[in-house]
Write an enzyme that holds these catalytic residues in place. Sequence first.
Site, mmCIF file in Angstrom:
data_model
loop_
_atom_site.group_PDB
_atom_site.id
_atom_site.type_symbol
_atom_site.label_atom_id
_atom_site.label_comp_id
_atom_site.label_asym_id
_atom_site.label_seq_id
_atom_site.Cartn_x
_atom_site.Cartn_y
_atom_site.Cartn_z
ATOM 1 C CB SER A 53 12.436 5.098 22.706
ATOM 2 O OG SER A 53 12.686 6.476 22.886
ATOM 3 C CE LYS A 122 11.522 7.098 26.834
ATOM 4 N NZ LYS A 122 11.904 6.121 25.795
#
Length: 240
Positions: A53, A122
């Site tokens: 990701s 993230k």
Amino acid sequence: MSETVASEPRRRHRRGGLFGFLRDLIIILVVAFLVSFLLKTFLVRSFYIPSPSMEQTLMVNDRILVNQLVPDVVGVQRGDIVVFKDPGGWLHPSGNLPPQGFEKVLQAVGLAADTSDEYVVKRVIGIGGDRVSCCDAQGRVMVNGVPIDEPYAVIPQGEKRASAIDFDVTVPEGSVWVMGDNRYASKDSRYNQDQPGKGFVPEDEIVGRAFVLNWPLNRFSWLGTPEGTFTGVEEAKTSK
């Protein structure tokens, strides 16, 4: 007779030397483990990257070092790559077995990367008070109405938007809005708006900011925000 008497001190000296070496070695190991434990607890912690990701910034099986002074001592900033505990519903169990034996000990004292299933990594796009939306006419993410240039974002060939879905949110104070660099393969704030936290990550859940990619060695690099990415964003926020 004299030879026998002379050899005894030498044997005792050798035994004493070996004992002293082992004693010093044990002390060094104990101190090393203690220092590592204190670093993990208060300053620096290592994490393992289990998913794509954050590609191409972070690849599967990379190891990163995280500064735990963020956000308690040093505030979290737009563009920071942060590790945080799952706010609830973001992750699905990977099925990996928990660390066992010696690996578990090494993780506990900070000498091995944390491989547990409860953490997410993230990039921070919006901080408390920011309005984050997507997309403008050129397919860019906007923060406080300012389109941002994101050289780290990976967009599949043929796609022209920084996000496959539209969104328009205002980040609550004390929280952040996060997105993965691999925009079409990241279950981030955009896809968790139906969860209790509405996609926002409370700063209390942030473990720290990733500042070094330390493994593998051929990819060793400092992690940060490309210069100019958020130019004008803070000024637009304060001018509201």
